[in-house]
Design a protein around this motif. Structure first.
Motif, mmCIF file in Angstrom:
data_model
loop_
_atom_site.group_PDB
_atom_site.id
_atom_site.type_symbol
_atom_site.label_atom_id
_atom_site.label_comp_id
_atom_site.label_asym_id
_atom_site.label_seq_id
_atom_site.Cartn_x
_atom_site.Cartn_y
_atom_site.Cartn_z
ATOM 1 N N SER A 176 0.771 -1.208 0.122
ATOM 2 C CA SER A 176 0.012 0.086 -0.102
ATOM 3 C C SER A 176 0.955 1.292 -0.104
ATOM 4 N N VAL A 177 2.089 1.126 0.348
ATOM 5 C CA VAL A 177 2.975 2.273 0.327
ATOM 6 C C VAL A 177 4.121 2.306 -0.335
ATOM 7 N N LYS A 178 4.374 1.133 -1.046
ATOM 8 C CA LYS A 178 5.503 1.023 -1.953
ATOM 9 C C LYS A 178 5.538 2.186 -3.226
ATOM 10 N N GLY A 179 6.634 2.769 -3.309
ATOM 11 C CA GLY A 179 6.869 3.517 -4.226
ATOM 12 C C GLY A 179 6.564 5.024 -3.890
ATOM 13 N N ARG A 180 5.743 5.149 -2.738
ATOM 14 C CA ARG A 180 5.589 6.499 -2.121
ATOM 15 C C ARG A 180 6.225 6.842 -0.857
ATOM 16 N N PHE A 181 6.450 5.764 0.011
ATOM 17 C CA PHE A 181 7.129 5.980 1.404
ATOM 18 C C PHE A 181 8.540 5.327 1.164
ATOM 19 N N THR A 182 9.620 5.988 1.809
ATOM 20 C CA THR A 182 10.738 5.596 2.048
ATOM 21 C C THR A 182 11.312 5.522 3.498
#
Length: 120
Positions: free
Chosen positions: A62-68
């Motif tokens: 759900s957060v892959k590519g947006r959160f680091t």
């Protein structure tokens, strides 16, 4: 290990926010760290994790590519950079340290949580 999370707030959809979690003690760098979140009425869910040295990360779909997730062991801090925020990211975010083997989804030490609200 005591953890203090901060950086939450109220933002609009599409905005970015960076959470930080500072750990006490000299052993922080020995442990895997992670972020979890809990939305109202929902169970706590895994967000991201990072190995002790910071060389490997893993994210919820759900957060892959947006959160680091990142960490600075010299500062005993783990961060969560959140970009392109969505209303469904609204939750209280918790940091955690020292995974319970054999997995990466249970941890021994938890911070108190910081609230993130994303308005549409």
């Amino acid at each position: 290990v005591q953890l203090q999370a901060f950086g939450g707030g109220l933002v609009q959809a599409g905005d970015s926010l960076k959470l930080s979690c500072t750990a006490s003690g000299r052993t922080f760098s020995n442990y895997r760290a992670a972020w979890f979140r809990q939305a109202p009425g929902n169970e706590r869910e895994f967000v991201a994790t990072i190995t002790s040295g910071g060389g490997s990360t893993y994210y919820a779909d759900s957060v892959k590519g947006r959160f680091t997730i990142s960490r600075d062991n010299a500062e005993n801090t783990v961060h969560l950079q959140m970009n392109s925020l969505k209303p469904e990211d609204t939750a209280v975010y918790f940091c955690a340290v020292r995974a319970k083997p054999p997995g990466i989804f249970e941890y021994d030490f938890w911070g108190q949580g910081t609230k993130v609200t994303v308005s549409s």
